[in-house]
Design an enzyme around this catalytic site. Structure first.
Site, PDB file in Angstrom:
ATOM      1  N   SER A  71     -45.912   7.725  -4.815  1.00 31.34           N
ATOM      2  CA  SER A  71     -44.942   8.605  -5.470  1.00 31.34           C
ATOM      3  C   SER A  71     -45.677   9.672  -6.268  1.00 31.34           C
ATOM      4  CB  SER A  71     -44.071   7.800  -6.431  1.00 31.34           C
ATOM      5  OG  SER A  71     -43.284   8.666  -7.233  1.00 31.34           O
TER       6      SER A  71
ATOM      7  N   TYR B 163     -43.777   1.554 -13.001  1.00 31.28           N
ATOM      8  CA  TYR B 163     -43.617   2.160 -11.666  1.00 31.28           C
ATOM      9  C   TYR B 163     -44.795   3.076 -11.353  1.00 31.28           C
ATOM     10  CZ  TYR B 163     -41.444   4.818  -7.822  1.00 31.28           C
ATOM     11  OH  TYR B 163     -41.169   5.424  -6.623  1.00 31.28           O
TER      12      TYR B 163
HETATM   13  P1  NAD Z   1     -33.870   2.934  -1.832  1.00 35.43           P
HETATM   14  O1  NAD Z   1     -33.532   2.132  -3.022  1.00 35.43           O
HETATM   15  O2  NAD Z   1     -32.820   3.730  -1.139  1.00 35.43           O
HETATM   16  O3  NAD Z   1     -34.567   2.003  -0.732  1.00 35.43           O
HETATM   17  C1  NAD Z   1     -35.451   0.971  -1.072  1.00 35.43           C
HETATM   18  C2  NAD Z   1     -35.254  -0.153  -0.087  1.00 35.43           C
HETATM   19  O4  NAD Z   1     -36.179  -1.196  -0.390  1.00 35.43           O
HETATM   20  C3  NAD Z   1     -33.851  -0.765  -0.138  1.00 35.43           C
HETATM   21  O5  NAD Z   1     -33.340  -0.881   1.183  1.00 35.43           O
HETATM   22  C4  NAD Z   1     -34.091  -2.132  -0.781  1.00 35.43           C
HETATM   23  O6  NAD Z   1     -33.173  -3.127  -0.359  1.00 35.43           O
HETATM   24  C5  NAD Z   1     -35.504  -2.426  -0.321  1.00 35.43           C
HETATM   25  N1  NAD Z   1     -36.179  -3.406  -1.163  1.00 35.43           N
HETATM   26  C6  NAD Z   1     -36.191  -3.468  -2.524  1.00 35.43           C
HETATM   27  N2  NAD Z   1     -36.897  -4.528  -2.930  1.00 35.43           N
HETATM   28  C7  NAD Z   1     -37.351  -5.146  -1.810  1.00 35.43           C
HETATM   29  C8  NAD Z   1     -38.131  -6.314  -1.577  1.00 35.43           C
HETATM   30  N3  NAD Z   1     -38.579  -7.062  -2.593  1.00 35.43           N
HETATM   31  N4  NAD Z   1     -38.400  -6.661  -0.298  1.00 35.43           N
HETATM   32  C9  NAD Z   1     -37.935  -5.931   0.740  1.00 35.43           C
HETATM   33  N5  NAD Z   1     -37.181  -4.826   0.577  1.00 35.43           N
HETATM   34  C10 NAD Z   1     -36.894  -4.444  -0.680  1.00 35.43           C
HETATM   35  O7  NAD Z   1     -35.075   3.863  -2.274  1.00 35.43           O
HETATM   36  P2  NAD Z   1     -35.823   5.110  -1.613  1.00 35.43           P
HETATM   37  O8  NAD Z   1     -35.670   6.205  -2.568  1.00 35.43           O
HETATM   38  O9  NAD Z   1     -35.469   5.275  -0.196  1.00 35.43           O
HETATM   39  O10 NAD Z   1     -37.306   4.579  -1.739  1.00 35.43           O
HETATM   40  C11 NAD Z   1     -38.161   4.256  -0.656  1.00 35.43           C
HETATM   41  C12 NAD Z   1     -39.576   4.298  -1.157  1.00 35.43           C
HETATM   42  O11 NAD Z   1     -39.900   5.630  -1.543  1.00 35.43           O
HETATM   43  C13 NAD Z   1     -39.829   3.425  -2.377  1.00 35.43           C
HETATM   44  O12 NAD Z   1     -41.091   2.811  -2.266  1.00 35.43           O
HETATM   45  C14 NAD Z   1     -39.825   4.424  -3.506  1.00 35.43           C
HETATM   46  O13 NAD Z   1     -40.555   3.972  -4.612  1.00 35.43           O
HETATM   47  C15 NAD Z   1     -40.444   5.623  -2.844  1.00 35.43           C
HETATM   48  N6  NAD Z   1     -40.184   6.917  -3.492  1.00 35.43           N
HETATM   49  C16 NAD Z   1     -38.911   7.341  -3.695  1.00 35.43           C
HETATM   50  C17 NAD Z   1     -38.703   8.575  -4.309  1.00 35.43           C
HETATM   51  C18 NAD Z   1     -37.318   9.096  -4.581  1.00 35.43           C
HETATM   52  O14 NAD Z   1     -37.193  10.072  -5.316  1.00 35.43           O
HETATM   53  N7  NAD Z   1     -36.275   8.521  -4.026  1.00 35.43           N
HETATM   54  C19 NAD Z   1     -39.794   9.349  -4.700  1.00 35.43           C
HETATM   55  C20 NAD Z   1     -41.072   8.871  -4.481  1.00 35.43           C
HETATM   56  C21 NAD Z   1     -41.254   7.654  -3.870  1.00 35.43           C
END
Ligand code: NAD
Length: 254
Positions: free
Chosen positions: A145, A160
């Protein structure tokens, strides 16, 4: 090494309907890969698999597992290996955020964030690498991230940011160990994307504030991150390893 015609990519955290992982799973299916959706929400993983499989006409399997649980991951990956073509790609997307300010953070809260974001990345990658090392071919992409680089600044705080910074170190060190087996290991560092990870706190006002900090004046889309992940998992990205790819609209200039 050219990719086999029949190959599988496993994406963790790919079940959430509005998530980046789901968009990436759909994108990989569109590109002809067999897809495994691994998520802690088994029901949603199965629903996502059914939908993507039907839309794209490739085999898609949904499996439930908590990435921090070694036995559950072992069973889930074994099922994927038994039911789908060889695993050539792995995308680590499962993640949780934490808006807790540092002085209120607890050991339990800290450990949970690291269990999913950091230990989960380790557990799944190690399990999947066994087959990749045997076959001398693999692509691993882990989602870090911009928070790792900027120290948060969007929603999540210290736990985080630290857990996602660990993913970058993990990527670089692992790339060193597995390069000799024909396996690439890379990370992506997205800026704010409109998904559900911020627990519904990404209001229009908040989005506008974050957008104003970027050079492009908007937050990113899940499809844009999915396209970068697909590129790094693709055959043509074979000489890219140990890299961290920014995708943040210019929010952070490394
Ligand atoms: P999201 O919450 O939509 O998706 C996350 C998914 O991970 C969900 O389907 C959830 O059920 C699953 N999950 C959570 N804990 C889990 C576990 N213990 N085992 C298996 N699955 C699990 O979030 P997103 O925004 O799509 O995030 C995806 C990735 O991108 C994450 O790693 C997040 O940190 C990263 N990210 C997101 C952003 C943002 O702005 N949305 C920015 C940078 C990085």
């Amino acid at each position: 090494t050219p990719f086999p015609a029949e190959r599988t990519v496993l994406l963790t955290g790919a079940a959430s309907p509005r998530g980046i992982g789901r968009a990436a799973a759909d994108r990989m299916a569109r590109e002809g890969w067999a897809v495994a959706v691994l998520d802690v929400d088994a029901g949603q993983a199965e629903a996502a698999a059914a939908e993507i499989g039907q839309a794209r006409g490739v085999p898609v399997l949904g499996v439930g597992a908590d990435v921090s649980d070694e036995a559950a991951v072992d069973a889930a990956v074994a099922r994927v290996e038994a039911e789908l073509p060889p695993l050539v790609g792995l995308a680590n997307l499962a993640g949780i955020s934490s808006p807790t300010p540092f002085m209120q953070e607890t050991v339990a809260g800290w450990d949970r964030v690291f269990a999913v974001n950091t230990r989960g990345t380790f557990v799944v990658t190690q399990r999947v690498l066994r087959g990749m090392i045997d076959r001398k071919l693999g692509r691993v992409v882990s989602v870090s991230s911009v928070s790792a680089q900027r120290g948060g600044g969007t929603y999540s705080k210290v736990a985080y940011s630290a857990s996602k910074a660990a993913v970058i170190g993990f990527t670089r060190a692992l790339a060193r160990e597995v390069g000799e087996h024909g396996i690439t290991v890379n990370a992506v560092t997205p800026g704010p994307i409109d998904t559900d990870i911020m627990g519904g706190t990404l209001t229009e006002e908040r989005k506008a504030a974050m957008a104003a900090d970027t050079l492009l004046g908007r937050v990113g889309t899940r499809e844009e991150v999915a396209a970068l992940i697909a590129f790094l998992l693709g055959e043509e990205a074979g000489w890219i390893t140990a890299a961290t790819y920014d995708i943040n609209g210019g929010l952070q200039i490394s």
